[in-house]
Design an enzyme around this catalytic site. Structure first.
Site, PDB file in Angstrom:
ATOM      1  N   HIS A 137      46.544  74.500  39.378  1.00 34.40           N
ATOM      2  CA  HIS A 137      45.403  73.595  39.483  1.00 34.40           C
ATOM      3  C   HIS A 137      44.753  73.488  38.119  1.00 34.40           C
ATOM      4  CE1 HIS A 137      41.719  71.788  41.009  1.00 34.40           C
ATOM      5  NE2 HIS A 137      42.404  71.504  42.082  1.00 34.40           N
ATOM      6  N   ASP A 147      46.878  72.320  48.868  1.00 34.54           N
ATOM      7  CA  ASP A 147      47.993  71.615  49.505  1.00 34.54           C
ATOM      8  C   ASP A 147      49.121  72.518  49.975  1.00 34.54           C
ATOM      9  OD1 ASP A 147      47.068  69.001  49.390  1.00 34.54           O
ATOM     10  OD2 ASP A 147      47.467  68.916  47.253  1.00 34.54           O
ATOM     11  N   HIS A 201      48.569  64.911  42.883  1.00 30.33           N
ATOM     12  CA  HIS A 201      47.208  64.990  43.451  1.00 30.33           C
ATOM     13  C   HIS A 201      47.353  65.086  44.969  1.00 30.33           C
ATOM     14  CE1 HIS A 201      42.988  64.557  43.768  1.00 30.33           C
ATOM     15  NE2 HIS A 201      42.826  63.279  43.501  1.00 30.33           N
TER      16      HIS A 201
END
Ligand code: ACO
Length: 446
Positions: free
Chosen positions: A324, A380, A285
């Site tokens: 994702h 990210d 995460h």
């Protein structure tokens, strides 16, 4: 008998039958049929409970490990269409907010549901800004950590510690109290984060400067040294503000779910936020940006990229910052972040790891393994490079995610509290262990 009429009637009946918003389920064990209402393309799991083989049967459940296909709530906060790559807060596209808004304005929007008027924004900014200081005992608390403690561990603990300073926060159904804790949490998160950072450097804590903007003050608390007044670089201040906007909420992700789940047993908001921060810490995460940087350092050179991709495809490694649960297209935040990275590199110099990242992305986006699994860069993938160029150590990356996500967590928590359908979160299980066994005395055990 008029066969034509019969046919028309049955066609109408068929049309009526097929246009009903319901699902008919036939249980082949008993031959019984059940009609279950459909609302918003969804059936209620509890409606399955009526499906029983006999009166003593508990009734049918749905099995959904990791909530792959289970809606936990009805929510008005954030909309994502992962197939197309759409993200909107309260209806506003993320691209427009990143272009025109500030983090504090976006946080207001997420929490209150509407963009603020000038007066509302001024008041909101005033209150958040005037709750940036933390109790001096928090400093003593942080001093107890080892010099190389991970700042995320320090943040989780110090957010939980805030609960002990504000016992009135337990009054969670009091709107005024919730308002105050919201100002406090959003105001104090950057202070706790910056103090954790300064602790790891062994530097004295820099106190908040209320003349500065939210991101400007954060940069002040992180990087101020001997100057009397810290002046943040406007390009970096804006880049950080946009990064905060992009990270403010993301509907029912792992940490929002932790916030709702823990909040559902009705502790104060600081305790629930500590749980959400802990959920964010994990490498799958919010910890992923830290892992992306480590991965790029591990790859080392552009020439090594194909060999690394080969290892990923062989299942030896994961390509961090890729994939994702919801986005099966380019994460819209990653696109904006790629643009901001250019602006940050203009000020700070080009990050040498960028070329490796671009090569990883180029190869992965052409490779059948990633294409067939719809694995695209997520938020990210590029944030770590920006944070590193701005001078943050890798361990601060998830902390930089937690600060803005606080507004989303609080909004999710408040929505859950005020939703009459919500109760304490308590999933079911399918028990697969032993049936009753008789206790075996020690001397008789094999
Ligand atoms: N690298 C290589 N293969 C991957 C990756 C990856 N990053 N992500 C998924 N896959 C593969 C899986 O192995 C699986 O392959 P298979 O069908 O052959 O078994 C397939 O793609 C589907 O993946 P799932 O694991 O089912 O996807 P899930 O939705 O459970 O996981 C997750 C999503 C956790 C984000 C995953 O893609 C991942 O681990 N990515 C790397 C970590 C990361 O970047 N996390 C940040 C997410 S964004 C955020 O939280 C802010």
């Amino acid at each position: 008998m008029n066969p034509g009429k019969v046919e028309t009637q049955s066609a109408t009946q068929e049309a009526n039958r097929t246009s009903r918003d319901s699902l008919t389920i036939t249980d082949n064990r008993t031959g019984k049929s059940y009609e279950v209402p459909i609302t918003d393309d969804t059936i209620r799991a509890l409606d399955l409970r009526q499906i029983k083989v006999n009166a003593g049967d508990f009734g049918m459940m749905s099995y959904d490990p990791a909530f792959n296909n289970t809606a936990l709530c009805r929510s008005k906060i954030t909309f994502i269409d992962g197939d197309v790559g759409i993200l909107r807060y309260r209806g506003y596209p993320i691209e427009e907010l990143a272009e025109h808004s500030t983090y504090l304005e976006t946080a207001y929007l997420i929490l209150r549901g509407e963009l603020p008027t000038k007066k509302q924004l001024d008041e909101w900014t005033y209150h958040v800004t005037h709750h940036t200081f933390v109790h001096e005992s928090i400093k003593k608390f942080l001093d107890g950590f080892h010099y190389d403690a991970h700042p995320m561990g320090m943040l989780i603990s110090s957010v939980a510690a805030l609960s002990t300073f504000y016992p009135e926060a337990r009054d969670i159904f009091n709107a005024e109290s919730r308002q105050k804790q919201t100002w406090r949490l959003i105001g104090k998160m950057p202070t706790l984060a910056a103090f954790a950072y300064r602790h790891s450097l062994g530097m004295p804590y820099a106190y908040p400067d209320n003349d500065l903007t939210y991101p400007g003050n954060f940069l002040n608390m992180l990087f101020k040294t001997t100057e009397l007044k810290y002046k943040p670089n406007p390009a970096l201040e804006r880049a950080l503000d946009v990064l905060f906007i992009l990270h403010a909420d993301h509907e029912q992700n792992c940490s929002a779910n932790a916030m709702r789940c823990v909040g559902s047993s009705h502790p104060d908001v600081y305790s629930a936020t500590a749980a959400a921060t802990a959920a964010l810490y994990g490498p799958l995460h919010g910890g992923a940006n830290e892992e992306v940087l480590r991965m790029l350092l591990d790859i080392g050179t552009i020439a090594n990229v194909p060999a690394y991709i080969k290892r990923v495809k062989a299942g030896e490694k994961k390509l961090m910052g890729f994939g994702h649960r919801i986005y099966k297209n380019y994460d819209p935040r990653a696109r904006i972040i790629k643009r901001i990275s250019a602006e940050v590199f203009d000020v700070m110099g080009r990050n040498p790891l960028l070329d490796i990242a671009l090569e990883v992305e180029r190869i992965a986006l052409e490779d059948e393994y990633f294409v067939s699994r719809k694995l695209y860069p997520n938020v990210d993938f590029y944030t770590g490079l920006i944070y590193q160029s701005m001078g943050f150590p890798v361990t601060m990356f998830p902390v930089l995610f937690a600060i803005p996500r606080t507004s989303g967590w609080i909004a999710q928590w408040e929505e859950m509290l005020l939703d009459n359908e919500q109760k304490i979160a308590r999933p079911r299980q399918i028990y697969t262990g032993y049936d009753t066994r008789t206790y075996v005395p020690m001397e008789k055990r094999a």
